[in-house]
Design an enzyme around this catalytic site. Structure first.
Site, mmCIF file in Angstrom:
data_model
loop_
_atom_site.group_PDB
_atom_site.id
_atom_site.type_symbol
_atom_site.label_atom_id
_atom_site.label_comp_id
_atom_site.label_asym_id
_atom_site.label_seq_id
_atom_site.Cartn_x
_atom_site.Cartn_y
_atom_site.Cartn_z
ATOM 1 N N GLY A 240 5.277 -1.555 1.781
ATOM 2 C CA GLY A 240 4.866 0.236 1.453
ATOM 3 C C GLY A 240 5.498 0.918 1.854
ATOM 4 O O GLY A 240 6.479 1.149 1.318
ATOM 5 N N SER B 209 7.845 5.003 3.512
ATOM 6 C CA SER B 209 8.465 4.869 4.573
ATOM 7 C C SER B 209 7.876 5.107 5.875
ATOM 8 O O SER B 209 8.125 5.161 7.147
ATOM 9 C CB SER B 209 9.637 6.106 3.726
ATOM 10 O OG SER B 209 9.154 6.549 3.419
ATOM 11 N N ILE C 150 4.668 4.753 6.858
ATOM 12 C CA ILE C 150 4.539 3.445 7.756
ATOM 13 C C ILE C 150 5.563 2.214 7.702
ATOM 14 O O ILE C 150 5.543 2.084 9.378
ATOM 15 C CB ILE C 150 2.954 2.609 6.911
ATOM 16 C CG1 ILE C 150 2.782 3.631 6.485
ATOM 17 C CG2 ILE C 150 2.771 1.363 7.991
ATOM 18 C CD1 ILE C 150 0.658 4.351 7.563
ATOM 19 N N GLY C 151 6.137 2.641 7.353
ATOM 20 C CA GLY C 151 8.193 1.989 7.831
ATOM 21 C C GLY C 151 8.467 1.939 9.276
ATOM 22 O O GLY C 151 8.784 1.645 9.826
ATOM 23 N N GLU D 83 10.557 -2.873 2.414
ATOM 24 C CA GLU D 83 10.564 -2.769 1.212
ATOM 25 C C GLU D 83 9.735 -2.041 1.372
ATOM 26 O O GLU D 83 8.491 -1.629 1.066
ATOM 27 C CB GLU D 83 9.625 -4.184 0.676
ATOM 28 C CG GLU D 83 10.472 -5.482 0.799
ATOM 29 C CD GLU D 83 11.561 -5.415 -0.221
ATOM 30 O OE1 GLU D 83 11.637 -5.049 -1.454
ATOM 31 O OE2 GLU D 83 12.515 -6.263 0.262
ATOM 32 N N CYS E 15 6.207 0.562 -6.752
ATOM 33 C CA CYS E 15 7.554 0.494 -5.778
ATOM 34 C C CYS E 15 8.475 0.758 -7.219
ATOM 35 O O CYS E 15 9.797 2.284 -6.253
ATOM 36 C CB CYS E 15 7.598 -0.053 -4.969
ATOM 37 S SG CYS E 15 7.846 -1.853 -5.513
#
Lengths: 489, 489
Positions: free
Chosen positions: A199, A201, A203-204, A221, A256
């Site tokens: 998803g 960055s 939320i990462g 990722e 992405c």
């Protein structure tokens, strides 16, 4: 456990119970057996094969994805992935013998791959089947129990996954939890043995922070602004075709690793724009908004976001091609911008849509500084026939992956790791890298009692110290010199 | 460079950044020069190293060499031998379908990395990760442990004398300095220490999506299968004793934390252990290494003061407060919920837990967090297999202790709460490298089928291609293979 919204709210106690049940299944040892892993991989293959039409239809509903894209970029890739895992699994599972250290002789050593345990896969909306099932394939191949949380932003695909998976795989060890922010938060509070997230960055960071509380390793990722540098020394039509394919024929830029922006020289830009125009028309016709081969924007949220990027002050005047949109159908035409302001949002944020800024520089070497001034992307592309430039690019540009004279192709090569670096992510997968991503590599040393060396035990002496010195520096003569009196001890 | 003010730190980080960007650290020559200089440091200043370790921890010369200097020299030699190979790209297998594309993976340094060392092996745990960071071409900030101040000062003094100060910097200080450092964005963080601090570091790293390696600890058990050892039992006992008290009297992440044995052999084992302790160290306290600090001694004494535990002391327990010495202490069946059985001991206390059958040790270990290492003392093949396949830990050693720490070919690291990531040998190089995927496509073969507008032929082509059915492809191309009209042409 499955399709939990049918049974009411998915709350903390449900999440705890889910993890507990999966852990019991994992502890029973069932998922570790080769037979189980193979049966699950075959089941997934069967599912993707038998239900291909339903999957394609779900993708059409969620994204207006053309059948060809749905097949090429999701179904076939998944089948390849399953087949690759089935083919390689026995070999991957075998312990790897390693050369024992002289210091540990006599001994034998090996590295044993073992599953991490109970893992969580959180998927994205742009390739809702691929990005859900591909990591799950890795998790299963490595022998884990797994919970999949598909993206709620692609609701038809999410529901289909929640309906289909239980019909094919072992429900007691592989589960699906549908839902949005609430369900994800509740899941992230649990202790997992690994979390795999695809998803953005923002939320990462949230995922990694939640994982930190339990010392859970993560694979992220993410994305970024993937640049394509186009040199004048190039086969222009083919390059243009591949750029168009790598931008608009993949979910209309919602990928992405799609080309986020292009860098080329001031002199070459007009030729490039023309070539892109020609190829765009070849692909999508004169009226791309109504082309059946063009995906729509996923939802109004993202459509509005993209419109905002386009209509920012100083940006819309830079449109050289396209710019049309149909809000009712959520369709946006391929749009090329020439030199939008450097500080505009379209040049700062990941676009994730059909807008392509072209940034011009004086010489192609100037592109390096520009790319290096931005966060490390998931992919970087270069189009050139110049060998020196190729080498410089590969040596200098840090990205998850680099492709020369093509776009996206490196994703389909199972021998290459697919993952980011810096802002574009942590960890990698595909092929054996998926197996490794969900495994712990345990070091094992087997010693025997033969030839027990007295010098290793106290009480110590200066002589013992000399021997240690000699052994560590593999100084055979020094060892003999020190050893002889020592064996009397 | 000493702790604070932060403006000095900012200048230093800026210098590191520009050194990295200049590419200076990426050449083989630079890396080799640094590693050779480090080797010279350890040789020329060996006496100073021993002295600092003695001041900090009362380490004898032999222990200092065996556990710190020796392994470091070995690691540098190993790295110098293999570095060129590690740096070179690795070819990746590419399917014929993509001919003439070439694929490879290339290691590249992350950039600016932070290494935080622990106090118990203050030299080794600072420099071993540094070797990896340098070998991989990074610039480094190294923060030695403030709890070993003599070693920290020595490193701050010597590193600038031997290594490239524009690329490798030492920052001394305590918790406040660590906290300050962690506010920055690093390209990688390598931490050795406790799980509690590991969580804090991971949480800070999450804010910047910084990948992290955590070398933590835990309660590493020894499974002692007395019966199967038969005539080897004496050597096994010697090894257990050195695995508990041989490295800084148990203040090591790899030390045996507790031992499991069958009830009927417990007293024989205790008897043999106590005899071995006396043989190794004599009767008086002064032959033992001291506990690191008063704080540590207080902590250990507190573990023993628990009334339920004090009753279970079968050997030892004496303390010399001034000399900071706690003699080797053996407990028999302390309560499982006492602190001594729930916290990592990190000291000379050895709890022995008895079981009815040695096979119960598997369940015992599995009901606790995953340890850094499991020691299996047994000649029974079935038990070995159960331990190997039925438990999870960073590593497993059969019939010896600590040795895998010295094996360059084995990955050294934990799993679950004992850590994430690994190092030693090539794993050190890998842990500080990003493995970049590189694909070099060509223009020779241009596959029309990859591009829209889609039609049935293209669909059939792609479907056949993904199956790697080259004959099918050929037949399709020359018109001899039929295909379904699935697409609305």
């Amino acid at each position: 456990m499955m399709a939990d919204e049918k049974q009411g709210v998915f709350d903390t106690s449900r999440a705890e119970l889910l993890v507990k049940e999966l852990r019991e299944q994992f502890d029973s040892g069932k998922t570790k057996s080769y037979a189980w892993r193979v049966s699950q991989l075959k089941a997934i293959l069967k599912m993707v094969d038998e239900r291909e039409d339903e999957i394609v239809e779900a993708l059409r509903k969620d994204l207006s994805k053309p059948k060809a894209e749905a097949s090429m970029n999701e179904i076939y890739l998944l089948k390849s992935s399953c087949q690759c895992a089935l083919k390689g699994l026995k070999k991957w599972m075998k312990p790897k013998r390693v050369i024992p250290s002289i210091l540990a002789l006599p001994s034998s050593s090996e590295i044993v791959s073992e599953p991490l345990g109970v893992v969580l896969v959180i998927s994205a909306w742009n390739y809702p089947f691929l990005l859900s099932i591909d990591p799950v394939i890795g998790a299963i191949a490595a022998g884990n129990a797994v919970v999949l949380k598909p993206s709620e932003v692609a609701p038809v695909s999410s529901k289909l996954l929640a309906d289909l998976l239980p019909q094919y795989v072992d429900n007691s060890a592989i589960g699906v939890v549908e839902g949005g922010k609430h369900e994800t938060t509740v899941l992230l509070e649990q202790k997992w043995d690994k979390i795999f997230y695809t998803g953005n960055s923002r939320i990462g960071r949230i995922v990694m922070s939640a994982a930190a509380k339990h010392l859970t390793p993560v694979a992220l990722e993410l994305g970024g602004k993937c640049p394509a540098v186009v040199d004048s020394n190039v086969d222009l039509q083919v390059a243009a075709r591949r750029i168009v394919a790598g931008k608009w024929a993949c979910n209309n830029g919602q990928t992405c690793v799609d080309v986020d922006y292009v860098i080329t020289t001031k002199n070459f830009a007009p030729k490039l724009i023309d070539a892109l125009r020609v190829q765009l028309e070849r692909f999508f016709g004169e009226d791309p908004l109504n082309s059946k081969d063009m995906s729509r924007i996923i939802n109004l949220n993202h459509f509005t976001r993209l419109k905002k990027l386009l209509h920012e002050e100083g940006v819309s005047s830079k449109i050289v091609l396209g710019g049309h949109a149909d809000e009712e159908q959520l369709k946006m035409a391929p749009t090329i911008l020439l030199d939008p302001p450097e500080d505009s949002l379209v040049m700062k944020e990941e676009i994730f849509g059909p807008l392509l800024p072209i940034v011009t520089v004086d010489t192609v070497d100037d592109s390096f500084g520009l790319i290096l001034s931005k966060p490390k992307p998931l992919a970087a592309y270069l189009f050139t026939n110049d060998k020196k430039l190729k080498k410089k690019f590969v040596d200098t540009i840090s990205a998850g992956g680099v492709a020369i004279n093509d776009t996206l192709l490196h994703l389909t090569v199972s021998g290459l790791p697919f993952g980011g670096v810096g802002e574009s992510g942590i960890g990698a997968y595909h092929g054996k890298f998926s197996f490794d991503a969900f495994s712990h590599k345990k070091a094992v040393l087997y010693r025997c009692f033969f030839a027990d060396i007295p010098i290793r035990y106290p009480p110590y002496s200066a002589r013992k110290l000399s021997m240690f010195n000699a052994v560590t520096s593999l100084n055979l003569i020094g060892l003999i010199q020190a050893a002889i009196p020592c064996f009397k001890a | 460079m000493h702790s604070n003010p932060s403006s000095m730190e900012q200048t230093a980080i800026a210098e590191l950044n520009s050194t990295f960007i200049s590419g200076a650290t990426r050449t083989f020559q630079w890396r080799e020069t640094q590693l050779k200089s480090l080797l010279r440091l350890l040789t020329e200043k060996e006496a100073d190293c021993f002295h600092a370790l003695y001041q900090d921890l009362g380490k004898s010369k032999l222990e200092a060499f065996k556990d710190e200097v020796g392994p470091l020299k070995k690691s540098i030699d190993y790295t110098l031998t293999h570095l060129k190979g590690w740096m070179s790209p690795k070819k990746a297998g590419i399917n014929l379908l993509f001919f003439p594309a070439k694929g490879k993976t290339m290691p590249e340094p992350y950039g600016v990395v932070l290494v935080i060392a622990a106090w118990n092996l203050p030299l080794n745990l600072a420099l071993e990760p540094l070797i990896g960071a340098i070998a991989a071409g990074n610039v480094v900030v190294l923060k030695p442990s403030e709890l070993a101040p003599a070693t920290s000062s020595l490193l701050a003094e010597l590193i600038p004398q031997y290594l490239d100060i524009k690329a490798i910097k030492i920052v001394e200080g305590g918790v406040d300095v660590s906290q300050q450092l962690l506010q920055r964005k690093w390209d990688k963080i390598f931490y050795t220490g406790s799980a509690r601090v590991g969580k804090i570091i991971l949480a800070e790293a999450a804010k910047h999506l910084t990948p992290v390696a955590l070398e933590l600890g835990g309660k590493s058990p020894a499974i002692f299968d007395f019966q199967s050892l038969s005539s080897n039992v004496e050597v096994a006992v010697k090894r257990v004793a050195s695995g508990k008290w041989g490295t800084l009297v148990g203040q090591a992440c790899l030390a045996i934390d507790y031992l499991l044995v069958e009830e009927k052999f417990a007293s024989a084992l205790i008897d043999m252990l106590t005899k071995t302790i006396k043989k190794f160290y004599g009767e008086s306290l002064n032959k033992f290494s001291r506990v690191a600090s008063k704080r540590q001694l207080d902590r250990l004494q507190k573990l023993l003061k628990d009334p339920a535990v004090a009753d279970n002391i079968v050997y030892g327990g004496s303390v010399d407060k001034d000399a900071l010495i706690l003699e080797p202490t053996i407990l028999l069946n302390p309560p499982l919920d006492a602190d001594v059985m729930t916290e990592e001991i990190f000291g000379p206390i050895l709890p022995i837990i008895t079981l009815n059958n040695i096979s119960e040790s598997i369940g015992f270990i599995n009901s606790r967090p995953k340890p850094l290492v499991i020691y299996g003392f047994t000649n029974n093949k079935t038990l070995k297999r159960s331990i190997l396949n039925g438990t999870s830990s960073g590593g497993v050693l059969f019939n010896d202790v600590l040795l895998h720490f010295l094996c360059d070919e084995l990955p050294f690291g934990g799993v679950g709460s004992s850590g994430m990531g690994r190092y030693h040998g090539k794993y050190s190089f890998d842990t500080f490298s990003h493995e970049k995927a590189v694909l070099d496509a060509g223009y020779l073969v241009e596959l029309e089928a990859r591009y829209p507008p889609w039609n049935s032929f293209k669909m059939a082509f792609v479907r056949t291609a993904y199956k790697l059915d080259y004959i099918g492809l050929l037949l399709l191309l020359i018109g001899l293979k039929r295909y379904p009209k699935v697409h609305k042409d």
